[in-house]
Design a protein around this motif. Structure first.
Motif, mmCIF file in Angstrom:
data_model
loop_
_atom_site.group_PDB
_atom_site.id
_atom_site.type_symbol
_atom_site.label_atom_id
_atom_site.label_comp_id
_atom_site.label_asym_id
_atom_site.label_seq_id
_atom_site.Cartn_x
_atom_site.Cartn_y
_atom_site.Cartn_z
ATOM 1 N N VAL A 113 28.525 57.336 -103.876
ATOM 2 C CA VAL A 113 28.296 58.369 -102.866
ATOM 3 C C VAL A 113 27.362 59.453 -103.394
ATOM 4 N N LEU A 114 27.554 59.882 -104.627
ATOM 5 C CA LEU A 114 26.690 60.923 -105.183
ATOM 6 C C LEU A 114 25.238 60.451 -105.277
ATOM 7 N N GLU A 115 25.039 59.201 -105.647
ATOM 8 C CA GLU A 115 23.680 58.667 -105.672
ATOM 9 C C GLU A 115 23.056 58.675 -104.284
ATOM 10 N N GLU A 116 23.893 58.457 -103.280
ATOM 11 C CA GLU A 116 23.394 58.394 -101.911
ATOM 12 C C GLU A 116 23.020 59.763 -101.373
ATOM 13 N N ILE A 117 23.792 60.802 -101.719
ATOM 14 C CA ILE A 117 23.608 62.099 -101.062
ATOM 15 C C ILE A 117 22.855 63.126 -101.887
ATOM 16 N N ARG A 118 22.643 62.891 -103.174
ATOM 17 C CA ARG A 118 22.084 63.979 -103.981
ATOM 18 C C ARG A 118 20.660 64.342 -103.578
ATOM 19 N N GLY A 119 19.926 63.388 -102.994
ATOM 20 C CA GLY A 119 18.567 63.690 -102.597
ATOM 21 C C GLY A 119 18.467 64.580 -101.374
ATOM 22 N N HIS A 172 24.461 73.990 -99.410
ATOM 23 C CA HIS A 172 25.650 73.207 -99.081
ATOM 24 C C HIS A 172 26.845 73.633 -99.926
ATOM 25 N N ILE A 173 28.025 73.505 -99.335
ATOM 26 C CA ILE A 173 29.283 73.598 -100.075
ATOM 27 C C ILE A 173 29.863 72.192 -100.094
ATOM 28 N N VAL A 174 30.122 71.667 -101.278
ATOM 29 C CA VAL A 174 30.695 70.333 -101.432
ATOM 30 C C VAL A 174 32.070 70.467 -102.055
ATOM 31 N N VAL A 175 33.059 69.920 -101.371
ATOM 32 C CA VAL A 175 34.453 70.058 -101.798
ATOM 33 C C VAL A 175 35.007 68.675 -102.120
ATOM 34 N N SER A 176 35.442 68.493 -103.355
ATOM 35 C CA SER A 176 36.125 67.257 -103.738
ATOM 36 C C SER A 176 37.627 67.457 -103.611
ATOM 37 N N ILE A 177 38.317 66.448 -103.080
ATOM 38 C CA ILE A 177 39.782 66.519 -103.017
ATOM 39 C C ILE A 177 40.405 65.591 -104.061
ATOM 40 N N TRP A 230 25.426 66.697 -110.952
ATOM 41 C CA TRP A 230 24.841 65.720 -110.032
ATOM 42 C C TRP A 230 24.198 66.381 -108.819
ATOM 43 N N LEU A 231 24.778 67.465 -108.337
ATOM 44 C CA LEU A 231 24.340 68.047 -107.069
ATOM 45 C C LEU A 231 23.925 69.504 -107.254
ATOM 46 N N PRO A 232 22.937 69.966 -106.478
ATOM 47 C CA PRO A 232 22.549 71.382 -106.528
ATOM 48 C C PRO A 232 23.471 72.276 -105.711
ATOM 49 N N ALA A 233 24.418 71.704 -105.012
ATOM 50 C CA ALA A 233 25.268 72.434 -104.078
ATOM 51 C C ALA A 233 26.276 73.323 -104.786
#
Length: 280
Positions: free
Chosen positions: A78-84, A90-95, A107-110
């Motif tokens: 998923v991270l490979e798919e969305i990081r671009g 963005h706010i990215v929340v992991s549960i 991985w992400l600039p968010a």
């Protein structure tokens, strides 16, 4: 704010339904995507207005806050798919507790947060475990806490305590449900009481116990003192539980922590096994 949920399995679905039923979010606010598209479409059919994204990249482009509700082994894909297509806004929340905030920030600039929910949020109860990342602003944190206050009591915890806090807040409903079921089954086997009666008795007891602890002014200790009079049956029962059951909880915590460390190692190996890191 438009909010996306990547993963609509058990907990992802619980959160979507709780936010809608609480009135905090409307279906039109939500975009969802699931690896098995039929699961996402079923949820959307039950709450008309929810948008089913064609893929995770579309979901990210359409939203400002994204919840990652996947198993640990699915994060790299998923991270490979969305990081671009993820931005600093963005706010990215992991549960998912074994996925570390530091790894997600690499991985992400968010702006990253970890919020570990509980099945109890389905009835707007229990603690949600809130762990902020380094990029969240004061306003971001206030917004997230306000969002989860609609379905839970947010409790900020240190990431190093995420596992034990999850044991107590998120895993315990299943642990205690298991113990209640085993107690009812033992009653059936030892006395012949109908199982439906035994299950009803322990279920109603649990409901009353919760109210005594939250509304009745009792603590766990004072409740035991009130029920277990000296020389009585309950006192003898508590002495047996102290001797036989208490050690089980130490073993249980050791087991969950060992599994947690294994999961962290697997996730970090998967996430770090790449050439390029995303540097915000």
């Amino acid at each position: 704010m438009k909010i996306g949920f990547i993963g609509t399995g058990s907990m992802g679905r619980t959160l979507v339904e709780a936010f809608i039923r609480s009135g905090k979010l409307s279906p039109q606010d939500l975009y969802i995507h699931n690896r098995t598209r039929a699961k996402a479409e079923l949820l959307a059919s039950e709450y008309p207005g929810i948008h089913v994204a064609a893929d995770n990249r579309e979901l990210v482009r359409q939203t400002r806050c994204i919840f990652l509700c996947m198993k640990p082994g699915e994060f790299r894909r998923v991270l490979e798919e969305i990081r671009g297509c993820t931005t600093r806004d963005h706010i990215v929340v992991s549960i998912t507790s074994p996925v570390m905030i530091q790894d997600l920030e690499e991985w992400l600039p968010a702006k990253i947060a970890k919020i570990i929910p509980s099945i109890t949020h389905a009835i707007f109860s229990g603690n949600s475990l809130y762990i902020p990342g380094s990029r969240l602003t004061t306003d971001d944190q206030a917004w997230l806490k306000d969002l989860f206050s609609a379905i839970s009591s947010p409790l900020e915890v240190d990431e190093r305590h995420a596992r034990i806090a999850s044991d107590l807040a998120s895993c315990s409903p299943a642990f205690f449900a298991n113990m209640m079921e085993k107690m009812a089954d033992a009653a059936v086997e030892e006395t012949g009481i109908p199982r439906e009666s035994a299950i009803s008795l322990v279920t109603q007891m649990a409901q009353g116990l919760g109210r005594l602890l939250t509304e009745g002014g009792f603590t766990l200790h004072t409740l035991q003192q009130r029920v277990a009079v000296p020389g009585g049956i309950t006192r003898e029962g508590l002495e047996l539980l102290e001797k036989e059951v208490s050690p089980i909880f130490h073993r249980l915590i050791q087991l969950t922590h060992n599994k947690y460390e294994e999961d962290i190692e697997k996730v970090q190996k998967a996430l770090n096994n790449r050439v390029e890191k995303n540097v915000p």
